[in-house]
Structures are given as C-alpha cells and as structure tokens.
Design a protein around this motif. Sequence first.
Motif, mmCIF file in Angstrom:
data_model
loop_
_atom_site.group_PDB
_atom_site.id
_atom_site.type_symbol
_atom_site.label_atom_id
_atom_site.label_comp_id
_atom_site.label_asym_id
_atom_site.label_seq_id
_atom_site.Cartn_x
_atom_site.Cartn_y
_atom_site.Cartn_z
ATOM 1 N N ALA A 20 32.301 46.922 16.376
ATOM 2 C CA ALA A 20 31.116 46.468 16.761
ATOM 3 C C ALA A 20 30.255 47.671 17.151
ATOM 4 C CB ALA A 20 31.382 45.434 17.969
ATOM 5 N N HIS A 21 28.931 47.658 16.891
ATOM 6 C CA HIS A 21 28.220 48.534 17.375
ATOM 7 C C HIS A 21 27.566 48.263 18.771
ATOM 8 C CE1 HIS A 21 24.233 50.684 17.814
ATOM 9 N NE2 HIS A 21 24.676 51.413 16.942
ATOM 10 N N ASN A 22 27.047 49.120 19.519
ATOM 11 C CA ASN A 22 26.759 49.234 20.822
ATOM 12 C C ASN A 22 25.526 48.244 21.095
ATOM 13 O OD1 ASN A 22 28.488 51.158 21.714
ATOM 14 N ND2 ASN A 22 26.918 52.740 21.017
ATOM 15 N N TYR A 23 24.874 47.746 20.189
ATOM 16 C CA TYR A 23 23.592 46.879 20.175
ATOM 17 C C TYR A 23 24.083 45.252 19.710
ATOM 18 C CZ TYR A 23 20.543 50.825 19.135
ATOM 19 O OH TYR A 23 19.869 51.935 18.884
ATOM 20 N N GLN A 24 25.341 45.053 19.925
ATOM 21 C CA GLN A 24 25.904 43.707 19.649
ATOM 22 C C GLN A 24 25.717 42.899 20.825
ATOM 23 O OE1 GLN A 24 27.235 41.986 16.710
ATOM 24 N NE2 GLN A 24 25.610 43.525 16.014
ATOM 25 N N VAL A 52 42.364 43.936 7.643
ATOM 26 C CA VAL A 52 40.928 43.573 7.575
ATOM 27 C C VAL A 52 40.245 44.066 8.515
ATOM 28 C CG1 VAL A 52 39.692 41.250 7.870
ATOM 29 C CG2 VAL A 52 41.751 41.047 6.568
ATOM 30 N N ILE A 53 38.774 44.335 8.226
ATOM 31 C CA ILE A 53 37.837 45.003 9.146
ATOM 32 C C ILE A 53 36.670 43.926 9.245
ATOM 33 C CG2 ILE A 53 36.391 46.721 10.070
ATOM 34 C CD1 ILE A 53 38.050 48.493 7.915
ATOM 35 N N VAL A 54 36.416 43.332 10.523
ATOM 36 C CA VAL A 54 35.336 42.263 10.791
ATOM 37 C C VAL A 54 34.605 43.517 11.254
ATOM 38 C CG1 VAL A 54 34.310 40.432 11.947
ATOM 39 C CG2 VAL A 54 36.748 40.368 11.207
ATOM 40 N N PHE A 55 33.220 43.454 10.661
ATOM 41 C CA PHE A 55 32.277 44.406 10.999
ATOM 42 C C PHE A 55 31.107 43.896 12.019
ATOM 43 C CE2 PHE A 55 29.546 47.763 11.650
ATOM 44 C CZ PHE A 55 30.447 49.053 11.727
ATOM 45 N N ALA A 56 30.946 43.830 13.105
ATOM 46 C CA ALA A 56 29.991 43.195 13.842
ATOM 47 C C ALA A 56 28.736 44.283 13.977
ATOM 48 C CB ALA A 56 30.326 42.940 15.219
ATOM 49 N N GLY A 57 27.771 44.391 13.273
ATOM 50 C CA GLY A 57 26.703 45.435 12.987
ATOM 51 C C GLY A 57 25.798 45.014 11.874
ATOM 52 N N VAL A 58 25.169 45.919 11.414
ATOM 53 C CA VAL A 58 24.306 45.719 10.247
ATOM 54 C C VAL A 58 24.651 46.017 8.977
ATOM 55 C CG1 VAL A 58 21.989 45.270 11.886
ATOM 56 C CG2 VAL A 58 22.705 47.784 11.045
ATOM 57 N N ASP A 59 24.271 45.755 7.967
ATOM 58 C CA ASP A 59 25.219 45.709 6.681
ATOM 59 C C ASP A 59 25.397 47.334 6.150
ATOM 60 O OD1 ASP A 59 22.143 46.325 6.438
ATOM 61 O OD2 ASP A 59 21.890 44.762 4.668
ATOM 62 N N PHE A 60 24.382 48.305 6.606
ATOM 63 C CA PHE A 60 24.874 49.589 6.059
ATOM 64 C C PHE A 60 26.021 50.005 6.683
ATOM 65 C CE2 PHE A 60 21.963 50.743 9.607
ATOM 66 C CZ PHE A 60 22.824 51.902 10.272
ATOM 67 N N MET A 61 26.162 49.503 7.885
ATOM 68 C CA MET A 61 27.557 50.081 8.802
ATOM 69 C C MET A 61 28.597 49.331 8.000
ATOM 70 S SD MET A 61 25.973 49.557 12.754
ATOM 71 C CE MET A 61 24.577 50.683 13.293
ATOM 72 N N ALA A 62 28.619 47.824 7.800
ATOM 73 C CA ALA A 62 29.660 47.567 7.210
ATOM 74 C C ALA A 62 29.925 48.114 5.778
ATOM 75 C CB ALA A 62 29.432 46.207 7.065
ATOM 76 N N GLU A 63 28.997 48.442 5.144
ATOM 77 C CA GLU A 63 29.173 49.115 3.575
ATOM 78 C C GLU A 63 29.826 50.514 4.027
ATOM 79 O OE1 GLU A 63 25.302 47.816 0.799
ATOM 80 O OE2 GLU A 63 25.232 49.690 1.896
ATOM 81 N N THR A 64 29.424 51.147 5.044
ATOM 82 C CA THR A 64 30.222 52.310 5.212
ATOM 83 C C THR A 64 31.536 52.490 5.410
ATOM 84 O OG1 THR A 64 27.911 53.352 6.252
ATOM 85 C CG2 THR A 64 29.953 54.573 6.561
ATOM 86 N N ASN A 80 22.642 37.815 7.059
ATOM 87 C CA ASN A 80 21.104 38.374 7.342
ATOM 88 C C ASN A 80 21.391 39.290 8.541
ATOM 89 O OD1 ASN A 80 22.161 36.365 9.015
ATOM 90 N ND2 ASN A 80 20.000 35.616 9.561
ATOM 91 N N ALA A 81 22.458 40.061 8.777
ATOM 92 C CA ALA A 81 22.577 41.083 9.539
ATOM 93 C C ALA A 81 22.175 42.505 8.856
ATOM 94 C CB ALA A 81 24.106 41.329 10.024
ATOM 95 N N THR A 82 20.781 42.738 8.768
ATOM 96 C CA THR A 82 20.426 43.929 8.071
ATOM 97 C C THR A 82 19.607 44.748 8.764
ATOM 98 O OG1 THR A 82 19.383 44.526 5.949
ATOM 99 C CG2 THR A 82 18.271 42.776 7.026
ATOM 100 N N VAL A 255 14.486 44.219 20.881
ATOM 101 C CA VAL A 255 15.563 43.584 20.025
ATOM 102 C C VAL A 255 15.645 43.664 18.875
ATOM 103 C CG1 VAL A 255 16.598 41.267 19.967
ATOM 104 C CG2 VAL A 255 15.461 41.846 22.090
ATOM 105 N N CYS A 256 16.866 44.208 18.153
ATOM 106 C CA CYS A 256 17.042 44.259 16.683
ATOM 107 C C CYS A 256 17.440 42.870 16.348
ATOM 108 C CB CYS A 256 18.079 45.504 16.643
ATOM 109 S SG CYS A 256 18.501 45.469 14.742
ATOM 110 N N VAL A 257 16.586 42.236 15.440
ATOM 111 C CA VAL A 257 16.889 40.912 15.002
ATOM 112 C C VAL A 257 18.058 40.934 14.081
ATOM 113 C CG1 VAL A 257 16.069 38.954 13.547
ATOM 114 C CG2 VAL A 257 14.541 40.157 15.124
#
Length: 299
Positions: A20-24, A52-64, A80-82, A255-257
């Motif tokens: 998870a990213h620090n903004y979650q 399995v990796i569940v990525f709680a962050g925005v799409d580019f982070m999950a793609e990385t 829509n986490a983008t 706030v990051c939507v």
Amino acid sequence: MNIAEEIERLKRERNAVIMAHNYQLPEVQDVADILGDSLELARKATGIDAEVIVFAGVDFMAETAKILNPDRTVLIPARNATCAMANMLRPEHIVEMKRRYPGAPVVLYVNTTAACKALADITVTSANAVKVVESLDSETVIFGPDRNLASYVARRTGKKVIPVPEDGHCYVHRKFTVEDVERARREYPNAKIMVHPECEPEVQERADVIVSTGGMIRHAPEHDEWVVFTEREMVYRLRRMYPNIKFHAAREDAVCVGMKAITLRQVYESLRDMKYEVTVPEDIAKRARRAIERMLEVS
Ligand code: 13P
Ligand code: SF4
C-alpha cells in the motif's frame, strides 16, 4: 463479519501480500504488509515471495509491481484507482520530444503508464530523481510528466531539464499556495514545513525540507512538530510511526481521488474474488522493466 480479520484469513489462503502507498485510507494502511513511497514499493516488489500481490495504490504503481513480477498475480482493488498526472503524458508526446532533442535521454517519473515507461531510458521517483539525473552522462534530459519535479531537478543538478508535456502536474499538490505556507508559519510558529517536490516552486522555496513521502518519514525525527504539504493521509502514516511528534496537514482538502478509490471492503473483495488482475503486454513490459531496473541499480 470483521473485514480486517477476513482479509487476514484470505491472505493466508491465497498466499497473498498487500502492498500500500502512504496515501491510502487509514484502515487500508492498517492491513498492509508493505507500506511505502513509490520507490520503496518498486524496490520491495522485486523480491516478493507470495503468489498474489494486492496493490492498494494507483494503477501505475500496480503496473510497476506486475512488470517487476511477471510470474505473480497482481490485483488492484478498484479499476478507477488512477493517477491524473500519469494520464497527462502519452507516448506520442515523448516521440515528439525525442525528435526535437535527439540524443537527450528520456527520464520518466514512475507516475507514468507502462506504455510511456517503455519509451524511457530510465525512470525516477521523487526520492531519487536528482541522483538519477546526476548519474546520466548528458547535460540535457527530457523529463516527464511532472513539471514541478522537473524544475526541482533542474535547480538541484544545474542541468537542462526539458519538461514533457508542457504543463504536467498533480492537481493535489497544485492546491498548496504561498498563503498556505504563511498561514502554517503563523498558526504553528514552532513547526517546520515539509513539502513534496510535486508542489509549486514558490511553495518549495519557502519550505524547510523538500522530500518524497518516504523522505518525510526519514526526516520527521529531526524535529518535534511539522506541517505536512502533501496528500492528507500522509499525516496518519506519520502519526502512527511517531506518536510523540506533532504533525499537521497543511490542507484537509489535499485529497487524491485515485488513491481514495480503494476502500477496505474493496481490498477484501479483491482477495475474495481475485479481481482486478493487472496485465501488461510483454513487449511493453520488457522495455519498461529495463528502465525501472536501471533506476533501481542507480539508487
Ligand atoms: P512518493 O513517491 O513520494 O510516494 O510520491 C508518489 C506520488 O504519487 C506523490 O503524489
Ligand atoms: Fe498522482 Fe497526484 Fe494522486 Fe500522486 S497525489 S497519485 S501524483 S494524482
């Protein structure tokens, strides 16, 4: 049903980890196995043992995470986490800049789509951008998409940094103004000010430290009170780590939507239903991986 307990049970059943990213949201941060800024998450994604990796962050982070772990299943709990900034840069912008500045290396912030990363010589995060650009054997670099990070890097390295696109920015960090800094100084006269390099240059100039979210965590113990100029949830992360230090969010509306698109229930449903799987076409992944791995080697 206690959702946090169900998530723990499903993590064991699926052999999964939550990054998870620090903004979650606070409740999502609380169930994460690995929390961090984008550089820490990219680094830690390289050696994941789980299936399995569940990525709680925005799409580019999950793609990385997927690019660095092609054999793992990577899930993002909300479609829509983008990242609005990442979506400002398109491959054709980079192709055009390469034509205008032949020979200049393309340095891309990790806040980019995989298709853009595939055109990069090297990626950076806000934690290592100066170091990476300094390491390059060129006085001119093409840099995108964050214009403010580009100008920060130009000031620190003395190199010519060509921004692409012209006005790439983060709408969350653009909210912070000089008046916010002045108000923070008045309201909290004993506090120091930490700002993210995605903030406007005039806000950066008035700060005590300019750092990535991971840098905020590392700098915090240097003082006992801070005003924090980045996404609001960072303050939750800092307070949890340092209960004896005072932290104030500079703006409650920062706030990051995209980050907030992920709720605890969606993390649970993601693990329960194995959704939504992140995929990156192999030809793109291969080229993007080179740019990310180069960055990890330099930093
Ligand atoms: P960090 O790498 O500092 O966590 O920044 C990522 C980001 O998206 C900032 O808006
Ligand atoms: Fe993107 Fe800004 Fe959100 Fe960071 S805060 S993920 S740069 S939109």
